[in-house]
Design a protein around this motif. Structure first.
Motif, PDB file in Angstrom:
ATOM      1  N   ALA A  46       0.841  -1.204   0.000  1.00 52.89           N
ATOM      2  CA  ALA A  46       0.000   0.000   0.000  1.00 52.89           C
ATOM      3  C   ALA A  46       0.875   1.252   0.000  1.00 52.89           C
ATOM      4  CB  ALA A  46      -0.970  -0.002   1.171  1.00 52.89           C
ATOM      5  N   ASP A  47       1.906   1.213  -0.837  1.00 53.44           N
ATOM      6  CA  ASP A  47       2.849   2.321  -0.965  1.00 53.44           C
ATOM      7  C   ASP A  47       2.248   3.347  -1.925  1.00 53.44           C
ATOM      8  OD1 ASP A  47       4.921   4.068  -1.521  1.00 53.44           O
ATOM      9  OD2 ASP A  47       6.410   2.488  -1.883  1.00 53.44           O
ATOM     10  N   LEU A  48       1.448   4.237  -1.376  1.00 58.04           N
ATOM     11  CA  LEU A  48       0.716   5.199  -2.189  1.00 58.04           C
ATOM     12  C   LEU A  48       1.635   6.228  -2.834  1.00 58.04           C
ATOM     13  CD1 LEU A  48      -2.370   5.713   0.140  1.00 58.04           C
ATOM     14  CD2 LEU A  48      -2.083   4.089  -1.735  1.00 58.04           C
ATOM     15  N   VAL A  49       2.774   6.507  -2.234  1.00 59.67           N
ATOM     16  CA  VAL A  49       3.730   7.449  -2.818  1.00 59.67           C
ATOM     17  C   VAL A  49       4.292   6.878  -4.121  1.00 59.67           C
ATOM     18  CG1 VAL A  49       5.952   8.614  -2.482  1.00 59.67           C
ATOM     19  CG2 VAL A  49       4.284   8.516  -0.609  1.00 59.67           C
ATOM     20  N   LEU A  55       1.699   6.216 -11.792  1.00 58.94           N
ATOM     21  CA  LEU A  55       0.400   6.300 -12.462  1.00 58.94           C
ATOM     22  C   LEU A  55       0.261   7.643 -13.159  1.00 58.94           C
ATOM     23  CD1 LEU A  55      -1.864   4.962  -9.563  1.00 58.94           C
ATOM     24  CD2 LEU A  55      -1.064   3.666 -11.556  1.00 58.94           C
ATOM     25  N   THR A  56      -0.427   7.648 -14.286  1.00 59.51           N
ATOM     26  CA  THR A  56      -0.758   8.922 -14.911  1.00 59.51           C
ATOM     27  C   THR A  56      -1.885   9.572 -14.118  1.00 59.51           C
ATOM     28  OG1 THR A  56      -2.386   7.952 -16.416  1.00 59.51           O
ATOM     29  CG2 THR A  56      -0.099   8.113 -17.219  1.00 59.51           C
ATOM     30  N   GLU A  57      -2.046  10.845 -14.282  1.00 59.79           N
ATOM     31  CA  GLU A  57      -3.106  11.583 -13.589  1.00 59.79           C
ATOM     32  C   GLU A  57      -4.489  11.022 -13.933  1.00 59.79           C
ATOM     33  OE1 GLU A  57      -4.682  14.119 -10.939  1.00 59.79           O
ATOM     34  OE2 GLU A  57      -2.528  14.060 -11.329  1.00 59.79           O
ATOM     35  N   ASP A  58      -4.640  10.549 -15.187  1.00 61.84           N
ATOM     36  CA  ASP A  58      -5.940  10.069 -15.663  1.00 61.84           C
ATOM     37  C   ASP A  58      -6.035   8.543 -15.717  1.00 61.84           C
ATOM     38  OD1 ASP A  58      -4.093   9.807 -17.722  1.00 61.84           O
ATOM     39  OD2 ASP A  58      -5.464  10.513 -19.284  1.00 61.84           O
ATOM     40  N   THR A  59      -5.268   7.868 -14.901  1.00 65.87           N
ATOM     41  CA  THR A  59      -5.286   6.405 -14.863  1.00 65.87           C
ATOM     42  C   THR A  59      -6.713   5.872 -14.764  1.00 65.87           C
ATOM     43  OG1 THR A  59      -3.111   6.225 -13.831  1.00 65.87           O
ATOM     44  CG2 THR A  59      -4.608   4.398 -13.473  1.00 65.87           C
ATOM     45  N   VAL A  60      -6.967   4.767 -15.474  1.00 70.30           N
ATOM     46  CA  VAL A  60      -8.264   4.088 -15.409  1.00 70.30           C
ATOM     47  C   VAL A  60      -8.016   2.640 -14.971  1.00 70.30           C
ATOM     48  CG1 VAL A  60     -10.280   3.316 -16.711  1.00 70.30           C
ATOM     49  CG2 VAL A  60      -9.232   5.533 -17.231  1.00 70.30           C
ATOM     50  N   TRP A  61      -8.765   2.188 -13.955  1.00 69.94           N
ATOM     51  CA  TRP A  61      -8.659   0.822 -13.442  1.00 69.94           C
ATOM     52  C   TRP A  61      -9.999   0.133 -13.607  1.00 69.94           C
ATOM     53  CZ3 TRP A  61     -11.362  -1.855  -9.735  1.00 69.94           C
ATOM     54  CH2 TRP A  61     -10.808  -3.053  -9.270  1.00 69.94           C
ATOM     55  N   GLY A  76      -8.967   8.118 -12.656  1.00 67.74           N
ATOM     56  CA  GLY A  76      -8.103   9.115 -12.037  1.00 67.74           C
ATOM     57  C   GLY A  76      -7.193   8.519 -10.978  1.00 67.74           C
ATOM     58  N   ARG A  77      -5.999   9.090 -10.896  1.00 70.21           N
ATOM     59  CA  ARG A  77      -5.001   8.626  -9.924  1.00 70.21           C
ATOM     60  C   ARG A  77      -5.535   8.709  -8.500  1.00 70.21           C
ATOM     61  NH1 ARG A  77       0.449  11.928  -9.908  1.00 70.21           N
ATOM     62  NH2 ARG A  77      -0.304  11.934 -12.014  1.00 70.21           N
ATOM     63  N   ALA A  78      -6.150   9.823  -8.123  1.00 73.61           N
ATOM     64  CA  ALA A  78      -6.639   9.997  -6.751  1.00 73.61           C
ATOM     65  C   ALA A  78      -7.678   8.936  -6.396  1.00 73.61           C
ATOM     66  CB  ALA A  78      -7.208  11.399  -6.565  1.00 73.61           C
ATOM     67  N   ASP A  82      -7.344   5.980  -3.556  1.00 72.78           N
ATOM     68  CA  ASP A  82      -8.375   5.760  -2.540  1.00 72.78           C
ATOM     69  C   ASP A  82      -8.788   4.298  -2.496  1.00 72.78           C
ATOM     70  OD1 ASP A  82      -8.377   8.432  -1.783  1.00 72.78           O
ATOM     71  OD2 ASP A  82     -10.168   8.937  -2.960  1.00 72.78           O
ATOM     72  N   LEU A  83      -8.960   3.694  -3.669  1.00 71.61           N
ATOM     73  CA  LEU A  83      -9.324   2.273  -3.742  1.00 71.61           C
ATOM     74  C   LEU A  83      -8.261   1.406  -3.068  1.00 71.61           C
ATOM     75  CD1 LEU A  83     -11.141  -0.031  -4.998  1.00 71.61           C
ATOM     76  CD2 LEU A  83      -9.543   0.034  -6.920  1.00 71.61           C
ATOM     77  N   VAL A  84      -7.003   1.661  -3.353  1.00 72.20           N
ATOM     78  CA  VAL A  84      -5.909   0.882  -2.760  1.00 72.20           C
ATOM     79  C   VAL A  84      -5.873   1.101  -1.246  1.00 72.20           C
ATOM     80  CG1 VAL A  84      -3.400   0.585  -2.665  1.00 72.20           C
ATOM     81  CG2 VAL A  84      -4.556   0.834  -4.882  1.00 72.20           C
ATOM     82  N   ARG A  85      -6.017   2.334  -0.819  1.00 72.71           N
ATOM     83  CA  ARG A  85      -6.006   2.658   0.614  1.00 72.71           C
ATOM     84  C   ARG A  85      -7.119   1.902   1.338  1.00 72.71           C
ATOM     85  NH1 ARG A  85      -6.674   7.664  -0.005  1.00 72.71           N
ATOM     86  NH2 ARG A  85      -4.489   8.254  -0.076  1.00 72.71           N
ATOM     87  N   GLU A  86      -8.326   1.928   0.786  1.00 73.95           N
ATOM     88  CA  GLU A  86      -9.467   1.250   1.410  1.00 73.95           C
ATOM     89  C   GLU A  86      -9.285  -0.266   1.402  1.00 73.95           C
ATOM     90  OE1 GLU A  86     -12.884   2.670  -0.733  1.00 73.95           O
ATOM     91  OE2 GLU A  86     -12.481   4.749  -0.143  1.00 73.95           O
ATOM     92  N   SER A  87      -8.787  -0.784   0.300  1.00 73.99           N
ATOM     93  CA  SER A  87      -8.563  -2.229   0.199  1.00 73.99           C
ATOM     94  C   SER A  87      -7.511  -2.693   1.200  1.00 73.99           C
ATOM     95  CB  SER A  87      -8.131  -2.579  -1.227  1.00 73.99           C
ATOM     96  OG  SER A  87      -7.861  -3.947  -1.334  1.00 73.99           O
ATOM     97  N   ALA A  88      -6.422  -1.945   1.306  1.00 74.19           N
ATOM     98  CA  ALA A  88      -5.352  -2.316   2.240  1.00 74.19           C
ATOM     99  C   ALA A  88      -5.846  -2.275   3.683  1.00 74.19           C
ATOM    100  CB  ALA A  88      -4.155  -1.396   2.050  1.00 74.19           C
TER     101      ALA A  88
END
Length: 156
Positions: A46-49, A55-61, A76-78, A82-88
């Motif tokens: 969960a290394d968000l930095v 990631l690009t600013e407009d990343t799509v997952w 979007g990157r943000a 958030d998804l990674v933060r919540e999942s972790a």
């Protein structure tokens, strides 16, 4: 959720990823692969930095589970962070994203599309397997992930 993949379901995901020429020198190919390795390590911790950096600013997952359940798109990157933060925060185990059999589907100086198998483990137990399709593009001289599409063989 008891969804599990039928044999060959992932070929539809790979089939939606057209192939083309791969026109990158070995150093650029290695740079792309290193970006994907950094992605896997960052996801594991969960290394968000680091994720924000690759990631690009407009990343799509997007995600698909066994060709039946779709998640996303997360745009979007943000939003992805958030998804990674919540999942972790929800995990109680140490997960490892093992990316293997990386294949460049097409690449040039502006875009690289790479497929890789995923074996997601937790404390040496396989949680799920699947296939990633990454689209990367160079930003400020570095390869960054613009699109992540993951197809899981069963829920993680």
């Amino acid at each position: 959720m008891t969804t599990t993949a039928a044999f060959g379901w992932g070929s539809s995901q790979l089939g939606a990823t057209p192939t083309g020429e791969v026109d990158l020198d070995p150093a650029e190919r290695l740079a792309v692969q290193q970006t994907l390795a950094r992605y896997a390590f960052a996801m594991d911790h969960a290394d968000l930095v680091t994720l924000a950096d690759i990631l690009t600013e407009d990343t799509v997952w997007t995600a698909t589970i066994a060709d039946e359940v779709e998640q996303g798109p997360i745009v979007g990157r943000a939003a992805f962070l958030d998804l990674v933060r919540e999942s972790a925060a929800a995990h109680t185990d140490q997960r490892r994203h093992n990316l293997v059999n990386m294949v460049f589907r097409r690449a040039d100086a502006d875009t690289a599309v790479v497929c890789a198998y995923l074996m997601l483990t937790s404390n040496a137990t396989v949680i799920t397997t699947g296939v990633y399709v990454f689209t990367l593009r160079p930003v400020e001289g570095e390869w960054r992930i613009a699109k992540v599409s993951v197809g899981l063989d069963n829920p993680a």
